[in-house]
Every structure is written in structure tokens, then in C-alpha cells.
Design a protein around this motif. Sequence first.
Motif, PDB file in Angstrom:
ATOM      1  N   GLY A  81     -27.728  13.916 -37.305  1.00 11.81           N
ATOM      2  CA  GLY A  81     -27.377  12.579 -37.757  1.00 11.81           C
ATOM      3  C   GLY A  81     -26.351  11.944 -36.833  1.00 11.81           C
ATOM      4  O   GLY A  81     -26.111  12.408 -35.722  1.00 11.81           O
ATOM      5  N   GLY A  82     -25.727  10.887 -37.319  1.00 10.26           N
ATOM      6  CA  GLY A  82     -24.753  10.160 -36.516  1.00 10.26           C
ATOM      7  C   GLY A  82     -25.358   8.934 -35.882  1.00 10.26           C
ATOM      8  O   GLY A  82     -26.584   8.798 -35.765  1.00 10.26           O
ATOM      9  N   GLY A  83     -24.493   8.031 -35.468  1.00 10.10           N
ATOM     10  CA  GLY A  83     -24.947   6.730 -34.984  1.00 10.10           C
ATOM     11  C   GLY A  83     -25.842   6.768 -33.767  1.00 10.10           C
ATOM     12  O   GLY A  83     -26.774   5.969 -33.653  1.00 10.10           O
ATOM     13  N   VAL A  84     -25.580   7.697 -32.834  1.00  9.65           N
ATOM     14  CA  VAL A  84     -26.370   7.736 -31.599  1.00  9.65           C
ATOM     15  C   VAL A  84     -27.814   8.108 -31.891  1.00  9.65           C
ATOM     16  O   VAL A  84     -28.759   7.438 -31.459  1.00  9.65           O
ATOM     17  CB  VAL A  84     -25.742   8.703 -30.580  1.00  9.65           C
ATOM     18  CG1 VAL A  84     -26.680   8.897 -29.382  1.00  9.65           C
ATOM     19  CG2 VAL A  84     -24.396   8.177 -30.102  1.00  9.65           C
ATOM     20  N   ILE A  85     -28.018   9.177 -32.648  1.00 12.07           N
ATOM     21  CA  ILE A  85     -29.398   9.648 -32.883  1.00 12.07           C
ATOM     22  C   ILE A  85     -30.096   8.799 -33.927  1.00 12.07           C
ATOM     23  O   ILE A  85     -31.334   8.671 -33.904  1.00 12.07           O
ATOM     24  CB  ILE A  85     -29.403  11.142 -33.272  1.00 12.07           C
ATOM     25  CG1 ILE A  85     -30.791  11.766 -33.030  1.00 12.07           C
ATOM     26  CG2 ILE A  85     -28.965  11.329 -34.692  1.00 12.07           C
ATOM     27  CD1 ILE A  85     -31.167  11.907 -31.586  1.00 12.07           C
ATOM     28  N   ALA A  86     -29.346   8.206 -34.857  1.00 14.86           N
ATOM     29  CA  ALA A  86     -29.979   7.395 -35.899  1.00 14.86           C
ATOM     30  C   ALA A  86     -30.752   6.231 -35.292  1.00 14.86           C
ATOM     31  O   ALA A  86     -31.788   5.812 -35.819  1.00 14.86           O
ATOM     32  CB  ALA A  86     -28.927   6.878 -36.874  1.00 14.86           C
ATOM     33  N   ALA A  87     -30.278   5.728 -34.169  1.00 12.75           N
ATOM     34  CA  ALA A  87     -30.951   4.618 -33.503  1.00 12.75           C
ATOM     35  C   ALA A  87     -32.029   5.098 -32.534  1.00 12.75           C
ATOM     36  O   ALA A  87     -32.741   4.273 -31.958  1.00 12.75           O
ATOM     37  CB  ALA A  87     -29.923   3.776 -32.743  1.00 12.75           C
ATOM     38  N   ARG A  88     -32.143   6.426 -32.358  1.00 12.42           N
ATOM     39  CA  ARG A  88     -33.067   6.963 -31.355  1.00 12.42           C
ATOM     40  C   ARG A  88     -33.858   8.146 -31.899  1.00 12.42           C
ATOM     41  O   ARG A  88     -33.973   9.195 -31.260  1.00 12.42           O
ATOM     42  CB  ARG A  88     -32.280   7.406 -30.119  1.00 12.42           C
ATOM     43  CG  ARG A  88     -31.531   6.289 -29.425  1.00 12.42           C
ATOM     44  CD  ARG A  88     -32.474   5.306 -28.774  1.00 12.42           C
ATOM     45  NE  ARG A  88     -31.766   4.170 -28.188  1.00 12.42           N
ATOM     46  CZ  ARG A  88     -32.369   3.116 -27.639  1.00 12.42           C
ATOM     47  NH1 ARG A  88     -33.690   3.078 -27.598  1.00 12.42           N
ATOM     48  NH2 ARG A  88     -31.677   2.129 -27.146  1.00 12.42           N
ATOM     49  N   GLU A  89     -34.424   7.999 -33.097  1.00 12.67           N
ATOM     50  CA  GLU A  89     -35.161   9.122 -33.686  1.00 12.67           C
ATOM     51  C   GLU A  89     -36.423   9.462 -32.895  1.00 12.67           C
ATOM     52  O   GLU A  89     -37.005  10.527 -33.104  1.00 12.67           O
ATOM     53  CB  GLU A  89     -35.486   8.842 -35.153  1.00 12.67           C
ATOM     54  CG  GLU A  89     -34.265   8.957 -36.055  1.00 12.67           C
ATOM     55  CD  GLU A  89     -34.620   9.045 -37.527  1.00 12.67           C
ATOM     56  OE1 GLU A  89     -35.823   9.157 -37.853  1.00 12.67           O
ATOM     57  OE2 GLU A  89     -33.693   8.990 -38.360  1.00 12.67           O
ATOM     58  N   HIS A  90     -36.833   8.582 -31.976  1.00 15.54           N
ATOM     59  CA  HIS A  90     -37.972   8.911 -31.117  1.00 15.54           C
ATOM     60  C   HIS A  90     -37.669  10.106 -30.223  1.00 15.54           C
ATOM     61  O   HIS A  90     -38.582  10.718 -29.647  1.00 15.54           O
ATOM     62  CB  HIS A  90     -38.343   7.703 -30.241  1.00 15.54           C
ATOM     63  CG  HIS A  90     -37.333   7.412 -29.155  1.00 15.54           C
ATOM     64  ND1 HIS A  90     -36.162   6.729 -29.406  1.00 15.54           N
ATOM     65  CD2 HIS A  90     -37.322   7.729 -27.838  1.00 15.54           C
ATOM     66  CE1 HIS A  90     -35.482   6.623 -28.278  1.00 15.54           C
ATOM     67  NE2 HIS A  90     -36.154   7.230 -27.316  1.00 15.54           N
ATOM     68  N   LEU A  91     -36.376  10.464 -30.104  1.00 17.71           N
ATOM     69  CA  LEU A  91     -36.005  11.606 -29.276  1.00 17.71           C
ATOM     70  C   LEU A  91     -36.255  12.944 -29.970  1.00 17.71           C
ATOM     71  O   LEU A  91     -36.276  13.986 -29.314  1.00 17.71           O
ATOM     72  CB  LEU A  91     -34.523  11.508 -28.892  1.00 17.71           C
ATOM     73  CG  LEU A  91     -34.132  10.340 -27.988  1.00 17.71           C
ATOM     74  CD1 LEU A  91     -32.622  10.279 -27.835  1.00 17.71           C
ATOM     75  CD2 LEU A  91     -34.812  10.442 -26.623  1.00 17.71           C
TER      76      LEU A  91
END
Length: 297
Positions: A234-244
Amino acid sequence: MVSIVPLIAGVELGGTKCIATLGTGPGDVRAQQTIPTTDPETTLAAIEAVLDGWRFDAIGVASFGPLQLDTGAPDYGAITVTTKPGWSGTDLVRGLDRRYGRPIGFQTDVNGAALAEGRWGAALGLSTHAYITIGTGVGVGLVAGGRPVQGVAHGEAGHMRVPRAPGDSYAGWCRFHGDCVEGLISGPALAERFGRPGRELAEDRPEWDLFVHDLGGLLHNLVTLAAPERIAIGGGVIAAREHLLPRLRARLAESLGGYGSLAGYAEELDARLGPPGLGAMAGPLGALAVGLEVVGG
């Protein structure tokens, strides 16, 4: 006999914002307020102003760290030495205890989120699981046997070192360790490393290859150490990039290399590695979970 669940005032302290939540769990959130994280005096006064208007049975504090969690230590309940300017040595618990006189649970923000995932989220019913947050910093909460893992101090897996990608010479953002994982992929590190915040990078930019490589190193070490039944990121960085996430699963499977009992683990990563079941509420609910732990709720 009807069991009454204690009402918790949960305080999640993050590097950029704090979220105060009044409730007993995800189905019973009675109030919530977001407070910017600025200097300690201003931030804590704002938190107290919110709590002053609530009635509750206990308080749960889930905070960025490092924290002093040893109840026998003179500085129990404080942030110790942190990368966040001005916050080292800040007391979080004793002042609340004097002001409210209620039981107070105290944990790292990532351990709180992990407890919430185990109580209500995607790790429900699991004994060993982990929660990774990637935002202002990088933290790892690890639960084993239903309890947060802790030795002399709480773990700091976000500061582990991993092999660098060939040709990557970025010195790292962490002022303690330079190119530890937090120094490579936290929000401030990405902005410094790539010359712009991660949210401004297109999904197909090659910079994300470095992110996947570095986070993949942390995941490899975590799995070989503890083989968590589930890992939430979780966290702001991955929340915006779940395609990763599919790329991270592929990277981890490749890294594990079909070794031993982990060969089967690598084949199950679609279920074992993913976003928190509680979504963006994992952190705020983590503070409630910490409060419920201290009163046996």
C-alpha cells in the motif's frame, strides 16, 4: 450475552498527513478527520483538538517511526531518530495519557495496517503476513503467529540494502543509509532520482524498471526470510501505480528461481501479493486495530 466492542480513537501519523478515526472497525467508522503533518507542536495540538470533541474507551496510535516500543524504556511512546526533520525525540503517548487517561495502544503505522489486514482485510484468518507501505518512506509490517514481529526494536526492513540494477548510480535519498530501499523508491527518492514526482511519470517510462527491480529485491528478502502467507503493498506511490503489481509478481517469481519449497509459493503470487484488502483505509483502520489490541477488543 451481547459483547460490546470498545470505541477507539485511532490516530494514524504519516509523513505528510495524520488521520484521526473514531470507530470500532470498517463497518463502524463514526468520525474521521485529516490533519496535515507539519511540525510536532502544531500537528499534535491539532490531533488533540479533534480528540477533545470525541468520547472513546481507548486510543490507538499507529505512527511513522522509528519508534520506542519498549514499555520499560524512559522514552517509551516517542519517535526516536527519524529522517523527518524536527520529529526526532517527539513524545506521542505520554502526553495523550496525561490528557485523556485512557488505555493507549502504540505501534508503527505498518504494523498497525498489518494488524488491520489480519483482523478485517485480505489477511483475515492468516497467521503470518506482511504489509509494505511506499510513500514518504518505505516501511514493512510483519505479523507472525498473529503478533507483530519485534526483537530489541521493531524491524526496519524498508532500510534493507538490495543489489543495484546495472548502471544505476543514484546515491540514494536516505540520510542514514543512502541507497537503502527507502532511499531508492520512497516518494521523495523518486522525485530526486527521476527529476519529477512518481505521479508525473507515464506508466511506460523506463524509470519504473528501476522501481520494480529495487522493490523486487526487498520482496525476495522478505519471502526468503518469512514466507508470508500474504503480502499487501500500500501507500501513496503504489496506490497510483497498481499496474506495477503484475511486474512485481513476475520479478519476484524470477528472483526466487524455483528454489525448494518456494517454487510453489512463486506459482501462487496472484493470490499472495497484491493491494491491501482494506484499500486506502488500511492505515486509519490500523490505528483502530492497535487500540483494540490494548483493550482486548
